[in-house]
Design an enzyme around this catalytic site. Structure first.
Site, PDB file in Angstrom:
ATOM      1  N   ASP A  33      -1.652   0.199  12.309  1.00 37.51           N
ATOM      2  CA  ASP A  33      -0.310   0.658  11.980  1.00 37.51           C
ATOM      3  C   ASP A  33       0.247  -0.096  10.774  1.00 37.51           C
ATOM      4  OD1 ASP A  33      -0.356   2.355  14.189  1.00 37.51           O
ATOM      5  OD2 ASP A  33       0.380   0.780  15.512  1.00 37.51           O
ATOM      6  N   TYR A  34       1.209   0.535  10.109  1.00 38.14           N
ATOM      7  CA  TYR A  34       1.858  -0.018   8.906  1.00 38.14           C
ATOM      8  C   TYR A  34       2.328  -1.456   9.126  1.00 38.14           C
ATOM      9  CZ  TYR A  34       5.369  -0.282   5.148  1.00 38.14           C
ATOM     10  OH  TYR A  34       6.123  -0.667   4.054  1.00 38.14           O
TER      11      TYR A  34
END
Length: 245
Positions: free
Chosen positions: A105-106
């Site tokens: 994830d970011y």
């Protein structure tokens, strides 16, 4: 006799895109074989055939494999339409057309693998491959053993079943009301760990993937990368193949 393989498999193995996306490109008329547009998914080609994807000839690159310590705030992709940093920005010297295996994830940091070997990537991402991915999470609040056990038993969120292979409390700070938890996953669905802990009532402050199979981040800082050694690639392949029936 020249060995023939399905067109979508050849495209995926060349590292251009996933097999599923390759099928879409074929159906959309964006793939040519020997100058002719091909829309049939069952089409088979040999190494003598000239394949073009969106006007770009398919070149058979030598396979390469890299390990990146992804910083937070970086997209696990080769490009981003919002202009944010992507994982390939950290490997500017690599000339091959590499892509990340799976995603982080970011706002999650840690170990991510990149390659141009589609077959290798598909093997590691197979839902039954059972390669351990070890994460360290810092939670707001301190979950009990019983609550962590729920993660191993599995929970269904928005119709999606999620479970951890293992989850244990590493340390707790009662003054700050935070905890450090080690979580082991075999598959990583979108924001899986964050969603599971939020469901328990313990939002995650920081999340980092520390290990992928036998690989770790030893000697690396965020943003650093290194090529995998041949024996590391072999070990990962054996680990995945051992579990895929």
């Amino acid at each position: 006799m020249e060995k023939k393989e399905r067109l979508q498999k050849v495209i995926a193995n060349a590292g251009v895109t996933s097999r599923r996306k390759a099928e879409t490109l074929i159906e959309d008329g964006k793939v040519k074989v020997n100058g002719e547009v091909i829309r049939e998914l069952g089409t088979k080609v040999s190494s003598n055939d000239e394949v073009e994807v969106e006007g770009v000839p398919l070149t058979k690159e030598a396979p390469v494999y890299y390990l990146l310590y992804k910083p937070r705030g970086v997209i696990s992709s080769v490009k981003d339409d919002k202009g944010r940093k992507v994982v390939t920005d950290y490997l500017p010297e690599v000339e091959e057309r590499i892509f990340p295996i799976g995603r982080l994830d970011y706002d999650t940091s840690g170990l991510i693998l990149l390659t141009n070997d589609g077959e290798f990537a598909n093997l590691l991402m197979h839902p039954k491959h059972e390669v351990d991915k070890i994460y360290i999470a810092k939670t707001k609040g301190i979950p009990s053993k019983e609550q962590l056990l729920k993660l191993k038993q599995g929970i269904t969120l928005d119709g999606e079943y999620m479970k951890a292979v293992h989850a244990k409390l590493v340390s707790a700070d009662s003054k700050k009301n935070t905890a450090i938890i080690q979580v082991v996953l075999h598959e990583g669905k979108n924001r899986q760990i964050r969603k599971m802990f939020e469901n328990l009532g313990f939002p995650i402050d920081k999340l980092k993937r520390e290990k992928y199979g036998q690989l770790d981040l030893k000697g690396l800082n965020a943003g650093d990368c290194r090529p995998l050694k041949p024996h590391e690639v072999k070990q990962l392949r054996q680990l995945a193949e051992k579990n895929v029936k």
